[in-house]
Design a protein around this motif. Structure first.
Motif, PDB file in Angstrom:
ATOM      1  N   MET A   1     -15.181   1.437  22.509  1.00 33.42           N
ATOM      2  CA  MET A   1     -15.529   0.155  23.141  1.00 33.42           C
ATOM      3  C   MET A   1     -14.295  -0.649  23.535  1.00 33.42           C
ATOM      4  N   ARG A   2     -13.319  -0.738  22.633  1.00 41.88           N
ATOM      5  CA  ARG A   2     -12.120  -1.541  22.921  1.00 41.88           C
ATOM      6  C   ARG A   2     -11.357  -0.941  24.118  1.00 41.88           C
ATOM      7  N   ASN A   3     -11.193   0.380  24.082  1.00 43.35           N
ATOM      8  CA  ASN A   3     -10.438   1.036  25.150  1.00 43.35           C
ATOM      9  C   ASN A   3     -11.178   0.962  26.478  1.00 43.35           C
ATOM     10  N   ARG A   4     -12.485   1.217  26.398  1.00 43.08           N
ATOM     11  CA  ARG A   4     -13.292   1.272  27.620  1.00 43.08           C
ATOM     12  C   ARG A   4     -13.310  -0.072  28.338  1.00 43.08           C
ATOM     13  N   THR A   5     -13.319  -1.157  27.563  1.00 41.66           N
ATOM     14  CA  THR A   5     -13.406  -2.492  28.179  1.00 41.66           C
ATOM     15  C   THR A   5     -12.023  -3.131  28.298  1.00 41.66           C
ATOM     16  N   ARG A   6     -10.974  -2.333  28.085  1.00 41.66           N
ATOM     17  CA  ARG A   6      -9.590  -2.826  28.142  1.00 41.66           C
ATOM     18  C   ARG A   6      -9.429  -4.064  27.255  1.00 41.66           C
TER      19      ARG A   6
ATOM     20  N   CYS B   1     -15.519  -3.861  18.547  1.00 43.70           N
ATOM     21  CA  CYS B   1     -16.737  -3.414  17.868  1.00 43.70           C
ATOM     22  C   CYS B   1     -16.539  -3.526  16.347  1.00 43.70           C
ATOM     23  N   PRO B   2     -16.629  -4.757  15.827  1.00 44.88           N
ATOM     24  CA  PRO B   2     -16.385  -4.960  14.394  1.00 44.88           C
ATOM     25  C   PRO B   2     -17.576  -4.507  13.543  1.00 44.88           C
TER      26      PRO B   2
ATOM     27  N   GLY C   1     -10.073   5.745  17.472  1.00 42.65           N
ATOM     28  CA  GLY C   1     -10.866   4.515  17.553  1.00 42.65           C
ATOM     29  C   GLY C   1     -11.700   4.247  16.322  1.00 42.65           C
ATOM     30  N   LEU C   2     -11.870   5.253  15.463  1.00 43.24           N
ATOM     31  CA  LEU C   2     -12.609   5.021  14.220  1.00 43.24           C
ATOM     32  C   LEU C   2     -11.623   4.952  13.062  1.00 43.24           C
ATOM     33  N   ARG C   3     -11.820   3.991  12.184  1.00 41.12           N
ATOM     34  CA  ARG C   3     -11.110   3.986  10.903  1.00 41.12           C
ATOM     35  C   ARG C   3     -11.994   4.649   9.868  1.00 41.12           C
ATOM     36  N   VAL C   4     -11.358   5.335   8.908  1.00 40.38           N
ATOM     37  CA  VAL C   4     -12.123   5.972   7.833  1.00 40.38           C
ATOM     38  C   VAL C   4     -11.529   5.534   6.504  1.00 40.38           C
ATOM     39  N   VAL C   5     -12.379   4.968   5.652  1.00 40.54           N
ATOM     40  CA  VAL C   5     -11.921   4.419   4.376  1.00 40.54           C
ATOM     41  C   VAL C   5     -12.794   4.978   3.257  1.00 40.54           C
ATOM     42  N   ILE C   6     -12.147   5.388   2.154  1.00 40.43           N
ATOM     43  CA  ILE C   6     -12.897   5.938   1.013  1.00 40.43           C
ATOM     44  C   ILE C   6     -12.363   5.319  -0.282  1.00 40.43           C
TER      45      ILE C   6
ATOM     46  N   LEU D   1     -13.739  -2.927   1.217  1.00 38.91           N
ATOM     47  CA  LEU D   1     -14.941  -3.259   1.997  1.00 38.91           C
ATOM     48  C   LEU D   1     -14.769  -4.628   2.662  1.00 38.91           C
ATOM     49  N   LEU D   2     -14.199  -5.595   1.935  1.00 36.88           N
ATOM     50  CA  LEU D   2     -13.950  -6.902   2.563  1.00 36.88           C
ATOM     51  C   LEU D   2     -13.020  -6.743   3.769  1.00 36.88           C
ATOM     52  N   ALA D   3     -11.985  -5.920   3.611  1.00 41.62           N
ATOM     53  CA  ALA D   3     -11.049  -5.693   4.724  1.00 41.62           C
ATOM     54  C   ALA D   3     -11.752  -5.015   5.893  1.00 41.62           C
ATOM     55  N   ALA D   4     -12.624  -4.065   5.582  1.00 44.01           N
ATOM     56  CA  ALA D   4     -13.348  -3.350   6.643  1.00 44.01           C
ATOM     57  C   ALA D   4     -14.234  -4.317   7.428  1.00 44.01           C
ATOM     58  N   ILE D   5     -14.877  -5.233   6.713  1.00 46.99           N
ATOM     59  CA  ILE D   5     -15.771  -6.194   7.393  1.00 46.99           C
ATOM     60  C   ILE D   5     -14.951  -7.153   8.264  1.00 46.99           C
ATOM     61  N   GLU D   6     -13.754  -7.511   7.787  1.00 39.15           N
ATOM     62  CA  GLU D   6     -12.890  -8.424   8.568  1.00 39.15           C
ATOM     63  C   GLU D   6     -12.262  -7.723   9.763  1.00 39.15           C
ATOM     64  N   ASN D   7     -12.183  -6.397   9.719  1.00 41.20           N
ATOM     65  CA  ASN D   7     -11.461  -5.663  10.760  1.00 41.20           C
ATOM     66  C   ASN D   7     -12.221  -5.685  12.091  1.00 41.20           C
ATOM     67  N   PRO D   8     -11.509  -5.874  13.208  1.00 42.42           N
ATOM     68  CA  PRO D   8     -12.200  -5.985  14.503  1.00 42.42           C
ATOM     69  C   PRO D   8     -12.693  -4.655  15.080  1.00 42.42           C
ATOM     70  N   ASP D   9     -12.357  -3.544  14.440  1.00 41.75           N
ATOM     71  CA  ASP D   9     -12.742  -2.233  14.985  1.00 41.75           C
ATOM     72  C   ASP D   9     -13.710  -1.508  14.047  1.00 41.75           C
ATOM     73  N   PRO D  10     -14.375  -0.478  14.533  1.00 39.95           N
ATOM     74  CA  PRO D  10     -15.372   0.200  13.698  1.00 39.95           C
ATOM     75  C   PRO D  10     -14.751   0.953  12.528  1.00 39.95           C
ATOM     76  N   VAL D  11     -15.361   0.786  11.369  1.00 37.59           N
ATOM     77  CA  VAL D  11     -14.870   1.440  10.152  1.00 37.59           C
ATOM     78  C   VAL D  11     -15.998   2.266   9.546  1.00 37.59           C
ATOM     79  N   ILE D  12     -15.722   3.540   9.296  1.00 37.28           N
ATOM     80  CA  ILE D  12     -16.662   4.369   8.545  1.00 37.28           C
ATOM     81  C   ILE D  12     -16.233   4.254   7.085  1.00 37.28           C
ATOM     82  N   PHE D  13     -17.058   3.596   6.298  1.00 30.60           N
ATOM     83  CA  PHE D  13     -16.724   3.281   4.909  1.00 30.60           C
ATOM     84  C   PHE D  13     -17.526   4.224   4.017  1.00 30.60           C
TER      85      PHE D  13
END
Ligand SMILES: Cc1ncc(C[n+]2csc(CCOP(=O)(O)OP(=O)(O)O)c2C)c(N)n1
Length: 329
Positions: A104-109, A114-115, A145-150, A161-173
């Motif tokens: 989404m971020r790249n496509r829309t420049r 996509c938080p 474009g995807l972050r992955v956190v475990i 999880l708090l950081a993932a929610i604050e992050n402006p990009d999609p996170v797979i948690f």
């Protein structure tokens, strides 16, 4: 410190969701059975009662819908935290996550971000059928474009999880459900997030570096303790933020110890472990005293529960790999 103050990993997830929702009214939660039932593992308990049905939504059994609706919400100003009940059910949502959320971020420049956070329990060891037990973090880590956190502890679950929610990009948690209730820690409910781009060194050592993440951290730490009794000093690194990968922390450690074993529950080939080994060989080849080893799951569909103990890396397998490593130089 009383037993009452100590909480499990899944309770830390719940605590982080309560905190994030109370602090920011744009945070919404959706997924199968997350509202009335409080989630299949009870990670969303109490949210509906506290924040109401407009912010905590039960969805139909339709993972593509959960991801698609979440992307719509995220691009229009909300901060959705979606739950997919088990990793093996996420594939219907892949088209949305890979083709839309990640780009989404790249496509829309940069006009739209996509938080979105997708929380998804994963991994074996709870005697569930195969699509409830797999570890396919590499699929997501491969997608730009995807972050992955475990997370692998209650404190890291809360802060990450708090950081993932604050992050402006999609996170797979990804939540390692085998250790949802394995340990308890005091987790202050202070809203402190943790960085999303660093590994965590859990134990200092000088002879060998053990790199792992998720539930396998449990066996890795046990192995390090048993090795210490034999005067082998193992440094243990929890990768935690799989993508982007903090290779610097791993490199720093491996340049010090000269030896490394990577431990993960996911299938052996084409995975995150292979990526770490490759980067170590590219950037620390002349500091290595022998090849980097891997202790992993196997290249098979996750076996049924009578067999899963043979699939999941054990402390014995980790120690055996360390012994082989120590003999090499
Ligand atoms: C694609 C997919 N997503 C999630 C699940 C996990 N799951 C198992 S049973 C269940 C609830 C089903 O509810 P319902 O269709 O109302 O049937 P009930 O068991 O309540 O009669 C869910 C979400 C699944 N089996 N398959």
């Amino acid at each position: 410190m009383t037993e009452q103050n100590r909480i499990t990993l899944v309770e830390a997830v719940n605590q982080a969701l309560h905190f994030a929702m109370s602090k920011d009214e744009d945070v919404v939660v959706l997924g199968e059975d997350v509202a009335v039932n409080g989630g299949v593992f009870r990670a969303t308990v109490g949210l509906r009662e506290r924040f109401g049905i407009k912010r905590v939504m039960d969805t139909p059994l339709a993972e593509a819908l959960i991801a698609g609706v979440s992307i719509g919400m995220a691009t229009q100003g909300l901060k959705p935290v979606a739950e997919i009940q088990f990793l093996g059910f996420i594939y219907a949502a892949m088209e949305q996550l890979v083709s839309h959320a990640a780009r989404m971020r790249n496509r829309t420049r940069g006009r739209l971000t996509c938080p979105l956070v997708v929380r998804v329990p994963f991994g074996g060891g709870i005697h569930a059928p195969e699509h409830h037990s797999e570890s396919t973090e590499a699929l997501f880590a491969h997608i730009p474009g995807l972050r992955v956190v475990i997370p692998s502890s209650p404190r890291r679950a809360y802060g990450l999880l708090l950081a993932a929610i604050e992050n402006p990009d999609p996170v797979i948690f990804m939540e390692p459900k085998r250790i949802y209730r394995a340990t308890k820690q005091v987790v202050p409910d202070d809203g402190q997030s943790l960085p999303l781009d660093t590994c965590f060194t859990l134990r200092q050592g000088t002879d060998i570096t053990l790199v792992s993440w998720g539930a396998s951290i449990l066996e890795t730490m046990q192995a390090a303790k048993q090795l210490a009794e034999r005067d082998i000093s193992a440094e243990v690194i929890d990768v935690a933020c799989i993508k982007p990968l903090d290779i610097e922390t791993i490199l720093y450690s491996v340049k010090k110890t000269g030896r490394c074993v990577v431990i993960h529950e996911a299938a052996r080939s084409f995975g995150v472990g292979a990526e770490i080994v490759s980067q170590l060989h590219e950037q620390a080849f002349f500091d290595l005293l022998g090849p980097v080893k891997r202790v992993t799951g196997y290249d098979i569909t996750m076996p049924y529960y009578q067999m899963e103990k043979h699939y999941i890396p054990t402390t014995e397998r980790i120690i055996s790999a360390v012994e082989q490593s120590m003999e090499q130089a």
